[in-house]
Design a protein around this motif. Structure first.
Motif, mmCIF file in Angstrom:
data_model
loop_
_atom_site.group_PDB
_atom_site.id
_atom_site.type_symbol
_atom_site.label_atom_id
_atom_site.label_comp_id
_atom_site.label_asym_id
_atom_site.label_seq_id
_atom_site.Cartn_x
_atom_site.Cartn_y
_atom_site.Cartn_z
ATOM 1 N N SER A 68 43.826 42.879 46.153
ATOM 2 C CA SER A 68 42.639 42.509 45.384
ATOM 3 C C SER A 68 42.761 41.098 44.838
ATOM 4 O O SER A 68 43.856 40.538 44.718
ATOM 5 C CB SER A 68 42.429 43.468 44.217
ATOM 6 N N ASN A 69 41.618 40.515 44.496
ATOM 7 C CA ASN A 69 41.623 39.193 43.865
ATOM 8 C C ASN A 69 42.365 39.221 42.539
ATOM 9 O O ASN A 69 43.068 38.274 42.189
ATOM 10 C CB ASN A 69 40.181 38.711 43.643
ATOM 11 N N ASN A 70 42.207 40.300 41.791
ATOM 12 C CA ASN A 70 42.897 40.395 40.514
ATOM 13 C C ASN A 70 44.410 40.341 40.708
ATOM 14 O O ASN A 70 45.129 39.633 39.997
ATOM 15 C CB ASN A 70 42.501 41.688 39.808
ATOM 16 N N GLY A 71 44.919 41.093 41.697
ATOM 17 C CA GLY A 71 46.349 41.084 41.969
ATOM 18 C C GLY A 71 46.839 39.720 42.413
ATOM 19 O O GLY A 71 47.917 39.263 41.998
ATOM 20 N N ALA A 89 49.429 34.200 41.194
ATOM 21 C CA ALA A 89 49.216 32.753 41.112
ATOM 22 C C ALA A 89 49.361 32.250 39.686
ATOM 23 O O ALA A 89 49.967 31.200 39.439
ATOM 24 C CB ALA A 89 47.831 32.404 41.666
ATOM 25 N N ASP A 90 48.801 32.991 38.725
ATOM 26 C CA ASP A 90 48.862 32.565 37.338
ATOM 27 C C ASP A 90 50.303 32.477 36.841
ATOM 28 O O ASP A 90 50.671 31.542 36.130
ATOM 29 C CB ASP A 90 48.054 33.523 36.466
ATOM 30 N N ASN A 116 34.819 33.577 39.472
ATOM 31 C CA ASN A 116 35.199 34.188 38.201
ATOM 32 C C ASN A 116 36.695 34.000 37.928
ATOM 33 O O ASN A 116 37.309 34.784 37.227
ATOM 34 C CB ASN A 116 34.852 35.682 38.188
ATOM 35 N N VAL A 117 37.271 32.945 38.480
ATOM 36 C CA VAL A 117 38.689 32.667 38.249
ATOM 37 C C VAL A 117 38.853 31.936 36.921
ATOM 38 O O VAL A 117 37.913 31.316 36.401
ATOM 39 C CB VAL A 117 39.300 31.824 39.384
ATOM 40 N N SER A 118 40.041 32.003 36.384
ATOM 41 C CA SER A 118 40.318 31.332 35.114
ATOM 42 C C SER A 118 40.297 29.815 35.303
ATOM 43 O O SER A 118 40.468 29.310 36.419
ATOM 44 C CB SER A 118 41.683 31.764 34.580
ATOM 45 N N HIS A 129 38.328 48.007 46.514
ATOM 46 C CA HIS A 129 38.550 46.656 46.004
ATOM 47 C C HIS A 129 37.746 45.640 46.802
ATOM 48 O O HIS A 129 37.193 45.936 47.849
ATOM 49 C CB HIS A 129 40.036 46.309 46.027
ATOM 50 N N GLU A 130 37.718 44.408 46.312
ATOM 51 C CA GLU A 130 36.985 43.355 46.994
ATOM 52 C C GLU A 130 37.534 43.180 48.399
ATOM 53 O O GLU A 130 38.722 43.270 48.625
ATOM 54 C CB GLU A 130 37.121 42.016 46.249
#
Length: 563
Positions: A133-136, A141-142, A164-166, A560-561
């Motif tokens: 997923s993008n969240n994972g 990355a963060d 919707n990324v930080s 998931h996406e």
């Protein structure tokens, strides 16, 4: 855009028909991956002899002591140190190395440290890191941002992704003037030492011309949550015989979401991680540190919360290492039945219901009980540290509506939405409170009953207090649940209706006579009721679905996406 169009039609009182088509991009990429020429045997079908042929050995203590860590916490955790050292020194093109990470054991911390150590150990290393997923992918990355500059790390986002990324990760991405993401030219991608993407977007480097074998290492986090063809997208589209593969995940938690009953029967619900870990070379304790590492220090939960899942799923090896200031926050709370035991089972006998056009269940009395517990908890705990888990979409909707006005920051979701998440306080609403359809639920592992993986995820999200609201008559049909409820009762955590069986009696592994206590008339009526629900759905103009698919949608399996 769609919302504004619908509002326009609604304001004019017009009716509209909407038809949504499945985006087949992800499926096309999976087909492309599994038909690619890549067929490196040690990665796809590893054999015992590959261990010796690949020169794999367990890291020595001296090797571990020589590592200069980026995250000093890893130095106090021997399994993490063993994993990081082993991964950093893996020979090129060897069999996949697996980081087996039970709940709260620091799996992602281990993966991030291993990536940084590979970069430090091998100046020529180029890494592709993926998650389903993008969240994972954003989490990986963060965390890498703390050590890598924008010239070293690139967060590869699909052009179709909503921005919707930080802000922090935006500087590690590439965007057009309108804010949408773009894929850079191959020579630009090849300049970065680490590229992070979803599994689905893991084909993009290959698609723009990055040659196979450019990435020396491919890391897949949460590998157990994705289907094998999805995990194969970044591997088979980018690897060659010299590429090193590292997988991280937990085969005891939720696996891939497969909607098709036919696909499940053909084995697509078995992830690549599951398939490998079923092999003796990944199960043997003698191979720890060689082919895999099992993380055993749980940094999340109070000992009482992790104890039962540990014994049932992790061979009793987990060590409770959470900070006492967090893990023991709830001890002494006046709502606990036992002030020294941070688990409550609130036995409640009420009615589960369904809307006439939906097969999904909800339970108003349980929702009200959840509301009361949230109100009691939030005096000492921020709303965002309270989570509510329930297996049915209808109950999620009822609870969100109920809590939105006064407690908007309390997260409410299905078990799938909470995998990888944690909260100080978790409240679980099990919903089902009648025997209707329960046999069907058991046969198709819906809800919590008879689904060990969903049970494991739901019961391991809490740091300091776990509250379960449910009907013991229904939950007790499953041996796993009955053993868990017996333990809660023994420790004084039972509230509400009296326990309906002898809690000291031994619980068999199977059901009595291998079936639930139904007579033929009850089962026939249940199946008839189900067909009536489906017929009513079709009568409303909705597409009729296979009954298994309808009820599994009822369990709100999380999709998931695709990118």
């Amino acid at each position: 855009m769609l919302e504004s169009c619908l509002h326009c039609f609604h304001s004019r009182g017009e009716k509209v028909d909407l038809e949504f088509e499945l985006n087949r991009r992800l499926f096309r990429r999976m087909h492309m991956a599994v038909t690619s020429p890549y067929d490196h045997g040690p990665v796809l079908f590893p054999q015992v002899e590959d261990i010796e042929d690949g020169g794999l050995v367990r890291p020595a203590t001296l090797d571990m002591n020589r590592i200069a860590l980026y995250d000093p916490r890893v130095g106090f955790n021997r399994p993490q140190m063993q994993a990081v050292t082993a991964i950093a020194r893996l020979p090129r093109g060897t069999i996949p190395f697996i980081v087996f990470g039970p709940p709260g054991t620091g799996k992602t911390v281990t993966i991030v440290e291993a990536i940084l150590q590979v970069l430090a150990w091998d100046p020529e290393a180029r890494i592709l890191a993926c998650a389903p997923s993008n969240n994972g992918a954003d989490i990986i990355a963060d965390r890498l941002c703390d050590s890598l500059s924008t010239s070293q790390l690139f967060r590869l986002n699909a052009p179709s992704r909503v921005n919707n990324v930080s802000r922090r990760l935006e500087s590690y991405s590439l965007q057009y003037d309108d804010g949408s993401f773009r894929v850079p030219a191959p020579e630009t991608i090849m300049q970065y030492r680490v590229v992070v993407s979803t599994c689905a977007s893991g084909c993009l480097p290959h698609g723009v011309g990055v040659p196979n074998g450019h990435f020396t290492h491919i890391f897949i986090d949460e590998a157990g949550q994705a289907s094998e063809p999805e995990v194969m997208i970044p591997i088979q589209m980018n690897a060659d015989a010299n590429t090193t593969i590292v997988l991280a995940g937990d085969p005891k938690q939720l696996g891939p979401v497969i909607r098709s009953p036919i696909a499940r029967r053909l084995g697509l619900d078995i992830s690549y991680l599951d398939r490998l870990m079923a092999r003796d070379m990944y199960k043997s304790v003698a191979n720890r540190g060689v082919t895999y590492v099992k993380l055993i220090k749980n940094w999340r939960s109070h000992r009482s919360i992790i104890e039962f899942p540990d014994q049932q799923f992790y061979d009793g090896e987990l060590e409770a290492c959470a900070d006492p200031s967090a893990a023991e926050w709830c001890l002494g709370w006046d709502k606990l039945s036992n002030p020294r035991y941070p688990i409550i089972f609130h036995a409640i006998k009420c009615q589960d219901l369904r809307e006439s056009s939906s097969p999904s269940w909800f339970n108003i009395e349980e929702a009200s009980a959840v509301m009361d517990y949230v109100r009691d908890l939030r005096y000492d705990q921020p709303d965002e540290e309270i989570g509510v888990i329930t297996p049915y979409r209808a109950q999620v909707g009822k609870l969100r509506t109920l809590l939105q006005a006064d407690f908007p920051e309390v997260k409410v979701g299905t078990t799938e939405e909470f995998q990888g998440d944690e909260r100080h306080a978790i409240i679980v609403s099990t919903v089902r409170s009648s025997l209707d359809f329960v046999e069907f639920d058991v046969r198709h592992t819906l809800g919590f009953v008879a689904n060990p993986r969903r049970f494991n995820v739901a019961m391991t999200r809490a740091k300091s207090v776990l509250i379960i609201v449910g009907d013991p008559d229904v939950l007790g049909l499953d041996p796993l649940w009955r053993r868990f409820l017996n333990r809660i009762h023994t420790n004084g955590g039972w509230k509400g209706q009296r326990i309906p069986w002898a809690p000291a009696a031994e619980v068999a592994d199977g059901f009595i006579d291998d079936h639930l206590p139904y007579d033929a008339q009850m089962l026939a009526q249940s199946e008839l009721d189900l067909r009536n629900v489906l017929a009513g759905t079709s009568a409303m103009g909705l597409e009729a679905l296979d009954e298994v698919e309808v009820l599994e949608a009822d369990a709100d399996l999380y999709w998931h996406e695709d990118e």
